[in-house]
Write a protein that holds these residues in place. Structure first.
Motif, mmCIF file in Angstrom:
data_model
loop_
_atom_site.group_PDB
_atom_site.id
_atom_site.type_symbol
_atom_site.label_atom_id
_atom_site.label_comp_id
_atom_site.label_asym_id
_atom_site.label_seq_id
_atom_site.Cartn_x
_atom_site.Cartn_y
_atom_site.Cartn_z
ATOM 1 N N SER A 1 0.783 -1.244 0.000
ATOM 2 C CA SER A 1 0.000 0.000 0.000
ATOM 3 C C SER A 1 0.808 1.284 0.000
ATOM 4 O O SER A 1 0.230 2.360 -0.117
ATOM 5 C CB SER A 1 -0.922 0.042 1.218
ATOM 6 N N SER A 2 2.104 1.206 0.198
ATOM 7 C CA SER A 2 2.895 2.437 0.251
ATOM 8 C C SER A 2 4.378 2.088 0.179
ATOM 9 O O SER A 2 4.759 0.907 0.273
ATOM 10 C CB SER A 2 2.625 3.192 1.558
ATOM 11 N N GLY A 3 5.196 3.118 0.080
ATOM 12 C CA GLY A 3 6.641 2.906 0.098
ATOM 13 C C GLY A 3 7.085 2.323 1.430
ATOM 14 O O GLY A 3 7.917 1.415 1.482
ATOM 15 N N THR A 4 6.532 2.849 2.511
ATOM 16 C CA THR A 4 6.882 2.368 3.846
ATOM 17 C C THR A 4 6.576 0.874 3.968
ATOM 18 O O THR A 4 7.349 0.108 4.553
ATOM 19 C CB THR A 4 6.096 3.156 4.917
ATOM 20 N N HIS A 5 5.438 0.461 3.404
ATOM 21 C CA HIS A 5 5.043 -0.945 3.436
ATOM 22 C C HIS A 5 6.070 -1.797 2.670
ATOM 23 O O HIS A 5 6.533 -2.825 3.179
ATOM 24 C CB HIS A 5 3.635 -1.065 2.825
ATOM 25 N N LEU A 65 16.651 7.994 8.943
ATOM 26 C CA LEU A 65 15.735 7.576 7.875
ATOM 27 C C LEU A 65 14.546 8.519 7.746
ATOM 28 O O LEU A 65 14.248 9.306 8.636
ATOM 29 C CB LEU A 65 15.227 6.159 8.135
ATOM 30 N N TYR A 66 13.881 8.379 6.617
ATOM 31 C CA TYR A 66 12.641 9.090 6.298
ATOM 32 C C TYR A 66 11.657 8.969 7.472
ATOM 33 O O TYR A 66 11.591 7.927 8.127
ATOM 34 C CB TYR A 66 12.056 8.424 5.045
ATOM 35 N N ASP A 67 10.890 10.005 7.687
ATOM 36 C CA ASP A 67 9.994 10.089 8.854
ATOM 37 C C ASP A 67 9.115 8.861 9.066
ATOM 38 O O ASP A 67 8.987 8.382 10.191
ATOM 39 C CB ASP A 67 9.072 11.309 8.745
ATOM 40 N N THR A 68 8.503 8.356 7.990
ATOM 41 C CA THR A 68 7.560 7.241 8.165
ATOM 42 C C THR A 68 8.269 5.934 8.521
ATOM 43 O O THR A 68 7.619 4.969 8.917
ATOM 44 C CB THR A 68 6.735 6.995 6.884
ATOM 45 N N MET A 69 9.603 5.894 8.366
ATOM 46 C CA MET A 69 10.350 4.693 8.724
ATOM 47 C C MET A 69 10.665 4.653 10.217
ATOM 48 O O MET A 69 11.028 3.597 10.756
ATOM 49 C CB MET A 69 11.650 4.596 7.921
HETATM 50 C C1 LIG Z 1 8.056 8.488 0.221
HETATM 51 C C2 LIG Z 1 9.230 7.901 0.838
HETATM 52 C C3 LIG Z 1 9.141 6.854 1.748
HETATM 53 C C4 LIG Z 1 7.835 6.307 2.234
HETATM 54 O O1 LIG Z 1 6.887 6.091 1.239
HETATM 55 P P1 LIG Z 1 5.328 6.248 1.578
HETATM 56 O O2 LIG Z 1 4.680 5.841 0.318
HETATM 57 O O3 LIG Z 1 5.115 7.686 1.931
HETATM 58 O O4 LIG Z 1 5.035 5.335 2.698
HETATM 59 C C5 LIG Z 1 10.308 6.347 2.267
HETATM 60 N N1 LIG Z 1 11.493 6.842 1.912
HETATM 61 C C6 LIG Z 1 11.627 7.858 1.047
HETATM 62 C C7 LIG Z 1 12.984 8.366 0.695
HETATM 63 C C8 LIG Z 1 10.497 8.423 0.483
HETATM 64 O O5 LIG Z 1 10.610 9.415 -0.390
#
Ligand SMILES: *Cc1c(COP(=O)(O)O)cnc(C)c1O
Length: 426
Positions: free
Chosen positions: A95-99, A122-126
């Motif tokens: 569902s997302s990059g984080t996933h 790392l990126y915030d969502t990580m």
């Molecule tokens: C967007 C992004 C993510 C996370 O992707 P999401 O789809 O927002 O969960 C992780 N790392 C980097 C560098 C990103 O640009």
């Protein structure tokens, strides 16, 4: 109506129209370079799709378990080829990059293992994936499984610290993490040559390390992908670069076959792995977006180069600068006041194909200690392949601008922003 009439109707002055014309001339050499990279990537993707033997009848989709879904298997084969990988997992169920990135972490790491990030935090969502902010909450983060994280700080100039890297790899270090894009950080994106250098340096210390690259925002920006320079595994989001602005959701993992399969075991269940995964009707848009991705990324890069050059002419600090070598689709712009940052985001919103009539206002966001303003007028919710901009309202007043699918539209947005800045100064 002429182009000039359209610009005038959007309230853009003769002065900015002329400045934009000069700016476009100034960056022609950069545009030629972007087109050269795009041509390589476009042919790479075309050749990959052809060699996977796509047939129109494969694209309809499967139901239930999705066993033997030919379209899915062929799309994954094409992805693997274009990414320089042995195998790929390309699924709307991601569902997302984080996933997608989480699948790599949880699929491969085991208790006691350590991840070493070579490019700082790392990126915030990580962060919650690692366990940050979830201490004692038992949410199944890596920390809950006794998997640890360490970040090697960047050098003063924001590059990988190659002097300290070899000595910072410990016996328990199992995975090397390379975040290619700057994300929301104040550092340049890692170039493919730097990624190759990380691979060489780490392998020299321990050839068994699993080297993973967070490729979000990086796909098709350069003429090689991370796996082509020795990275074991990459992952990213289909509502960023490789979805070409067409995929409505999804993510991918690509790399060494055994590692991709471990990620797949985590996505579904051990034993079934990549064998199941109904595609319903999604394969067509994922394949079509992939086909168009190199082109769209090229449009985006031209738009960002133009924006960077135009705002630099107005005296603003931009990063990357118009002539810098890029490795992601993020453009940072630094304004003098909160007012200018707000005006910039409003101009981006007003220039969008969707929701152009709404005006963004700063609001509080979880994880931020100051209000954040966000502009996005996209066909796909949260898509950052489509043009968006955001920034927290605190000094230095920094806007992060991402994506953009159509050069003319990004150019208009930059001109509208330049016009807003010009008026503020009068
Ligand atoms: C967007 C992004 C993510 C996370 O992707 P999401 O789809 O927002 O969960 C992780 N790392 C980097 C560098 C990103 O640009």
């Amino acid at each position: 109506m002429t182009i000039h009439d359209y610009y005038t109707n959007w309230g853009i002055s003769q002065a900015i129209i002329e400045l934009a014309g000069e700016t476009e001339e100034q960056v022609q050499s950069q545009f030629r370079k972007i087109e050269a990279v795009r041509a390589v990537n476009q042919l790479k993707v075309l050749a990959a799709l052809q060699s996977a033997h796509f047939s129109e009848s494969d694209l309809g989709g499967s139901s239930g378990y999705g066993y033997d879904d030919r379209g899915r298997m062929r799309l994954e084969e094409a992805y693997a080829k274009a990414m320089g990988a042995e195998k790929a997992l390309v699924r709307w169920q991601i569902s997302s990059g984080t996933h997608a990135l989480s699948l790599c972490l949880f699929g491969i790491l085991r208790p006691g293992d350590e991840i070493l990030s070579v490019a700082g935090e790392l990126y915030d969502t990580m962060q919650p994936v690692l366990g940050r902010g979830l201490e004692g909450q038992d949410q199944g983060s890596l920390a809950d499984f006794d998997i640890h994280f360490r970040a090697l700080p960047l050098t003063q100039e924001g590059h990988v610290d190659f002097k300290l890297l070899p000595g910072s790899i410990r016996p328990e270090t199992r995975m090397i993490w390379i975040q290619r894009s700057r994300g929301y950080m104040n550092r340049p994106a890692l170039l493919i040559d730097e990624i190759a250098e990380v691979v060489r340096t780490c392998r020299a210390v321990n050839p068994d390390l699993v080297i993973v690259c967070d490729n979000c925002y990086g796909e098709f920006v350069d003429d090689r992908e991370p796996c082509e320079v020795g990275v074991d595994l990459v992952a990213g989001s289909l509502i960023k670069n490789p979805g070409g602005g067409i995929a409505q959701t999804g993510g991918y993992v690509a790399g060494r076959a055994d590692l991709v399969e471990k990620a797949a075991q985590r996505l579904t269940a051990p034993g079934v792995g990549s064998e199941i995964g109904p595609t319903l009707g999604f394969t067509r848009q994922m394949a079509q977006g992939f086909y168009q991705a190199p082109h769209v990324v090229g449009e985006c890069l031209k738009g960002l180069v133009f924006t960077s050059a135009l705002l630099e002419r107005l005296g603003y600090e931009t990063s990357p600068g118009p002539f810098d070598h890029r490795s992601d689709i993020v453009q940072v712009l630094r304004f003098d006041t909160a007012d200018e940052l707000i005006a910039f985001c409003k101009s981006i919103q007003a220039s969008s194909p969707v929701d152009s009539f709404v005006s963004p206002v700063p609001g509080d966001m979880p994880g931020y200690d100051s209000p954040v303003i966000m502009a996005a007028g996209a066909f796909v919710q949260g898509s950052s392949m489509e043009l968006s901009a955001d920034g927290p309202l605190r000094a230095p007043y920094t806007a992060f601008m991402q994506g953009g699918i159509v050069y003319e539209n990004i150019k208009l947005a930059a001109m509208a922003a330049a016009e807003a800045m010009r008026r503020k100064r009068e």
